[in-house]
Design a protein around this motif. Structure first.
Motif, short mmCIF file in Angstrom:
data_model
loop_
_atom_site.label_atom_id
_atom_site.label_comp_id
_atom_site.label_asym_id
_atom_site.label_seq_id
_atom_site.Cartn_x
_atom_site.Cartn_y
_atom_site.Cartn_z
N ALA A 53 47.01 44.96 42.94
CA ALA A 53 46.60 43.60 42.59
C ALA A 53 45.32 43.20 43.33
O ALA A 53 44.46 42.50 42.79
CB ALA A 53 47.73 42.62 42.90
N GLU A 54 45.19 43.68 44.58
CA GLU A 54 43.98 43.37 45.36
C GLU A 54 42.75 44.04 44.73
O GLU A 54 41.69 43.42 44.59
CB GLU A 54 44.16 43.85 46.80
CG GLU A 54 42.99 43.49 47.70
CD GLU A 54 43.22 43.91 49.13
OE1 GLU A 54 42.30 43.76 49.94
OE2 GLU A 54 44.32 44.40 49.44
N LYS A 55 42.89 45.31 44.33
CA LYS A 55 41.78 46.00 43.68
C LYS A 55 41.44 45.34 42.34
O LYS A 55 40.27 45.22 41.96
CB LYS A 55 42.14 47.47 43.46
CG LYS A 55 42.26 48.27 44.75
CD LYS A 55 42.66 49.70 44.46
CE LYS A 55 42.81 50.49 45.74
NZ LYS A 55 43.25 51.90 45.49
N LEU A 56 42.46 44.93 41.63
CA LEU A 56 42.25 44.26 40.34
C LEU A 56 41.47 42.96 40.54
O LEU A 56 40.56 42.64 39.78
CB LEU A 56 43.61 43.99 39.68
CG LEU A 56 43.59 43.56 38.21
CD1 LEU A 56 43.09 44.69 37.33
CD2 LEU A 56 44.98 43.14 37.77
N SER A 57 41.82 42.23 41.60
CA SER A 57 41.14 40.98 41.90
C SER A 57 39.68 41.21 42.27
O SER A 57 38.79 40.48 41.84
CB SER A 57 41.87 40.25 43.02
OG SER A 57 41.21 39.05 43.37
N GLU A 58 39.43 42.27 43.07
CA GLU A 58 38.06 42.59 43.46
C GLU A 58 37.21 42.93 42.25
O GLU A 58 36.06 42.50 42.13
CB GLU A 58 38.07 43.77 44.44
CG GLU A 58 38.62 43.43 45.81
CD GLU A 58 38.75 44.65 46.70
OE1 GLU A 58 38.44 45.77 46.20
OE2 GLU A 58 39.16 44.51 47.86
N ARG A 60 37.75 41.93 39.15
CA ARG A 60 37.58 40.71 38.35
C ARG A 60 36.46 39.84 38.90
O ARG A 60 35.70 39.24 38.15
CB ARG A 60 38.90 39.94 38.32
CG ARG A 60 38.84 38.68 37.41
CD ARG A 60 40.20 38.04 37.26
NE ARG A 60 40.74 37.60 38.53
CZ ARG A 60 41.80 38.15 39.12
NH1 ARG A 60 42.44 39.14 38.57
NH2 ARG A 60 42.25 37.68 40.29
N GLU A 61 36.33 39.78 40.24
CA GLU A 61 35.30 38.95 40.85
C GLU A 61 33.90 39.54 40.69
O GLU A 61 32.91 38.82 40.63
CB GLU A 61 35.61 38.77 42.34
CG GLU A 61 36.84 37.91 42.61
CD GLU A 61 37.18 37.84 44.09
OE1 GLU A 61 36.41 38.44 44.89
OE2 GLU A 61 38.19 37.22 44.44
N SER A 62 33.81 40.88 40.63
CA SER A 62 32.50 41.52 40.55
C SER A 62 32.04 41.79 39.12
O SER A 62 30.84 41.95 38.87
CB SER A 62 32.52 42.84 41.32
OG SER A 62 33.44 43.76 40.73
N ALA A 63 32.96 41.86 38.20
CA ALA A 63 32.61 42.25 36.83
C ALA A 63 32.08 41.07 36.03
O ALA A 63 32.42 39.91 36.28
CB ALA A 63 33.83 42.84 36.12
#
Length: 212
Positions: A53-58, A60-63
């Motif tokens: 979930a943390e990688k997914l959030s990262e 989402r914020e950069s894409a």
């Protein structure tokens, strides 16, 4: 993906919850082992999920999820709709080159950088034997052309003009330029041989004429 795993875990937990209150001895120990196993598995799944979930959030914020720009279709060249252009095409097909020239002069007066109009004019002048006039239009086209094959065909046509004027050295340079832009073009090689022999039939290029 996880439904089968969690279904088995829920089934095992239900069995433990039902039997544990009355269980004794080995049965109780067996149920405790199953409970501990479920507890460890639950913790591992939770840890992996939190990391994911943390990688997914990262991401989402950069894409950038905005829709990519849609390329607009290129509009048709406006000069093609001119009555003079349409009439000029008709005159060219009827071999009425002088009338064709008159019509396309009107087109380039309004659209001086029209490749199609310049090409019609150049070919009509060539048919009339007006080599200098044809040269002027082909030379104007060179600065506008981006496609290598078309540029090669124009250089070949200009070489034919110079060869027709018996300016063979200049013609050879132009045929070499043509081959530089398109080594697979057949006509420049034929025309170089004509220059070498100082005689023969020049080939302006059927493909150039077919563009009309």
């Amino acid at each position: 993906m996880f439904q089968h795993l969690f279904a088995e875990m829920n089934k095992m937990l239900q069995e433990i919850a039902e039997d544990f209150p009355a269980a004794e001895g080995d049965r109780r120990n067996d149920l405790l082992c199953k409970y501990n196993m479920l507890h460890r598995l639950s913790d591992e799944v939770m840890d992996e999920w939190l990391a994911f979930a943390e990688k997914l959030s990262e991401f989402r914020e950069s894409a950038d999820f905005s829709a990519p720009p849609v390329e607009e279709p290129q509009a048709e060249a406006p000069e093609l709709a001119m009555d003079s252009f349409v009439r000029g095409q008709g005159y060219y097909k009827l071999l009425m080159y002088r009338k064709c020239i008159d019509q396309f002069k009107e087109v380039i007066a309004r659209y001086p950088d029209s490749l199609a109009a310049r090409l019609y004019l150049a070919m009509a002048y060539l048919q009339e034997g007006s080599y200098d006039a044809a040269w002027g239009h082909l030379d104007h086209m060179l600065a506008l052309i981006r496609e290598r094959k078309l540029k090669a065909m124009v250089y070949n046509a200009m070489g034919c003009i110079r060869a027709s004027q018996e300016r063979f050295n200049e013609a050879q340079e132009l045929f070499v330029l043509s081959l530089h832009h398109d080594p697979m073009l057949r006509e420049p090689n034929v025309n170089l041989e004509v220059c070498r022999r100082r005689g023969g039939k020049l080939e302006f290029g059927n493909e150039l004429v077919s563009l009309l």
